[in-house]
Design a protein around this motif. Structure first.
Motif, PDB file in Angstrom:
ATOM      1  N   ALA A 110      -0.899 -39.896  32.428  1.00 36.27           N
ATOM      2  CA  ALA A 110      -1.084 -38.454  32.235  1.00 36.27           C
ATOM      3  C   ALA A 110      -0.662 -38.045  30.830  1.00 36.27           C
ATOM      4  N   GLY A 111       0.466 -38.549  30.353  1.00 33.70           N
ATOM      5  CA  GLY A 111       0.924 -38.221  29.001  1.00 33.70           C
ATOM      6  C   GLY A 111      -0.036 -38.710  27.941  1.00 33.70           C
ATOM      7  N   ALA A 112      -0.526 -39.940  28.098  1.00 32.89           N
ATOM      8  CA  ALA A 112      -1.489 -40.492  27.131  1.00 32.89           C
ATOM      9  C   ALA A 112      -2.769 -39.668  27.115  1.00 32.89           C
ATOM     10  N   LEU A 113      -3.238 -39.255  28.287  1.00 33.16           N
ATOM     11  CA  LEU A 113      -4.455 -38.446  28.356  1.00 33.16           C
ATOM     12  C   LEU A 113      -4.258 -37.077  27.716  1.00 33.16           C
ATOM     13  N   ARG A 114      -3.085 -36.483  27.924  1.00 36.47           N
ATOM     14  CA  ARG A 114      -2.805 -35.191  27.291  1.00 36.47           C
ATOM     15  C   ARG A 114      -2.851 -35.305  25.768  1.00 36.47           C
ATOM     16  N   ARG A 115      -2.292 -36.396  25.236  1.00 37.10           N
ATOM     17  CA  ARG A 115      -2.321 -36.601  23.784  1.00 37.10           C
ATOM     18  C   ARG A 115      -3.749 -36.823  23.286  1.00 37.10           C
ATOM     19  N   LYS A 119      -6.550 -35.742  24.539  1.00 32.58           N
ATOM     20  CA  LYS A 119      -7.362 -34.527  24.579  1.00 32.58           C
ATOM     21  C   LYS A 119      -6.881 -33.461  23.594  1.00 32.58           C
ATOM     22  N   ASP A 120      -5.729 -33.678  22.961  1.00 38.80           N
ATOM     23  CA  ASP A 120      -5.177 -32.684  22.039  1.00 38.80           C
ATOM     24  C   ASP A 120      -4.881 -33.312  20.675  1.00 38.80           C
ATOM     25  N   PHE A 121      -5.901 -33.957  20.113  1.00 40.38           N
ATOM     26  CA  PHE A 121      -5.830 -34.518  18.757  1.00 40.38           C
ATOM     27  C   PHE A 121      -4.814 -35.649  18.598  1.00 40.38           C
ATOM     28  N   GLY A 122      -4.253 -36.168  19.680  1.00 39.95           N
ATOM     29  CA  GLY A 122      -3.230 -37.205  19.581  1.00 39.95           C
ATOM     30  C   GLY A 122      -1.834 -36.647  19.361  1.00 39.95           C
ATOM     31  N   ARG A 123      -1.684 -35.342  19.480  1.00 42.14           N
ATOM     32  CA  ARG A 123      -0.379 -34.701  19.270  1.00 42.14           C
ATOM     33  C   ARG A 123       0.497 -34.833  20.510  1.00 42.14           C
ATOM     34  N   THR A 124       1.803 -34.864  20.278  1.00 37.23           N
ATOM     35  CA  THR A 124       2.733 -34.916  21.403  1.00 37.23           C
ATOM     36  C   THR A 124       2.939 -33.541  22.016  1.00 37.23           C
ATOM     37  N   SER A 125       2.691 -32.469  21.229  1.00 36.64           N
ATOM     38  CA  SER A 125       2.785 -31.110  21.765  1.00 36.64           C
ATOM     39  C   SER A 125       1.932 -30.180  20.917  1.00 36.64           C
ATOM     40  N   GLY A 126       1.446 -29.137  21.560  1.00 38.64           N
ATOM     41  CA  GLY A 126       0.615 -28.165  20.862  1.00 38.64           C
ATOM     42  C   GLY A 126       1.380 -27.470  19.744  1.00 38.64           C
ATOM     43  N   GLY A 127       0.680 -27.195  18.677  1.00 36.66           N
ATOM     44  CA  GLY A 127       1.294 -26.501  17.546  1.00 36.66           C
ATOM     45  C   GLY A 127       1.995 -27.419  16.567  1.00 36.66           C
ATOM     46  N   ALA A 128       2.279 -28.630  16.961  1.00 37.85           N
ATOM     47  CA  ALA A 128       2.902 -29.599  16.063  1.00 37.85           C
ATOM     48  C   ALA A 128       1.802 -30.510  15.536  1.00 37.85           C
ATOM     49  N   ILE A 177       1.746 -33.282  14.171  1.00 38.80           N
ATOM     50  CA  ILE A 177       2.186 -34.666  14.023  1.00 38.80           C
ATOM     51  C   ILE A 177       1.384 -35.463  15.047  1.00 38.80           C
ATOM     52  N   HIS A 178       0.682 -36.470  14.578  1.00 38.62           N
ATOM     53  CA  HIS A 178      -0.223 -37.236  15.433  1.00 38.62           C
ATOM     54  C   HIS A 178       0.316 -38.648  15.604  1.00 38.62           C
ATOM     55  N   ASP A 179       0.846 -38.931  16.784  1.00 41.00           N
ATOM     56  CA  ASP A 179       1.383 -40.252  17.087  1.00 41.00           C
ATOM     57  C   ASP A 179       0.296 -41.250  17.472  1.00 41.00           C
ATOM     58  N   SER A 180      -0.845 -40.745  17.864  1.00 37.81           N
ATOM     59  CA  SER A 180      -1.943 -41.611  18.286  1.00 37.81           C
ATOM     60  C   SER A 180      -3.267 -40.929  17.979  1.00 37.81           C
ATOM     61  N   LEU A 181      -4.335 -41.676  18.085  1.00 32.99           N
ATOM     62  CA  LEU A 181      -5.668 -41.133  17.874  1.00 32.99           C
ATOM     63  C   LEU A 181      -6.004 -40.195  19.020  1.00 32.99           C
TER      64      LEU A 181
END
Length: 171
Positions: free
Chosen positions: A12-17, A19-28, A30-34
């Motif tokens: 679920a966490g990987a899918l959230r990232r 679908k949201d540019f690879g970010r760990t949270s919205g508004g940040a 910083i892209h930890d993954s593709l």
């Protein structure tokens, strides 16, 4: 749009990232993954919620359409089917496999009935880059597969008309 359901927190966490540019949270930014922009708008969500209310009816109608095709075309030996347990699954497309796929498709088109070949084999897609490999069973079925009309908007009379046209082709 679409939805993914999982009971695995890591997935679920990987899918959230994703679908949201690879970010760990919205508004940040910083892209930890593709990732990509697979979010949808509130308007799209409202439409999706309303469409989900129709899902039980759509699934039932798909089963009815498949069963009607199968019953009416059952005596035509030239047609091969994917065995489908409609007690457990709802076929989304009506796939048949016939040696004379293109001829049958033209016959249907001449009668005002749409159809189309099933998806080509994945290995043959240029993007995959495996067209040089041979998968004989896959190639055999891909060359014979035809999608018949299968919209939930088809009435029983529409399905009967397609079946009559297919029957006339094989007579």
């Amino acid at each position: 749009g679409g939805a993914v359901v999982t009971n695995d927190d890591a997935v679920a966490g990987a899918l959230r990232r994703i679908k949201d540019f690879g970010r760990t949270s919205g508004g940040a930014d910083i892209h930890d993954s593709l990732g990509f922009n697979f979010k949808f708008t509130d308007f799209q969500a409202v439409i999706g919620i309303e469409q989900m209310k129709k899902l039980p009816w759509r699934l039932q109608r798909k089963k009815e359409i498949w069963q009607r095709y199968r019953k009416q075309l059952d005596g035509i030996d030239a047609i091969e089917w994917i065995e489908t347990d409609t007690g457990r699954v709802a076929p989304w497309f009506i796939d048949v496999f016939v040696a004379e796929r293109d001829e049958l498709s033209r016959h249907l088109r001449d009668g005002g009935i749409g159809s189309r070949p099933i998806y080509p084999p994945v290995h043959a897609q240029k993007a995959i880059g495996l067209g040089h490999l041979s998968f004989p069973v896959t190639d055999h079925y891909a060359a014979r597969g035809l999608w018949l009309p299968s919209s939930t908007r088809l009435g029983d009379g529409d399905v009967d008309r397609v079946c009559q046209a297919i029957g006339a082709f094989y007579r």
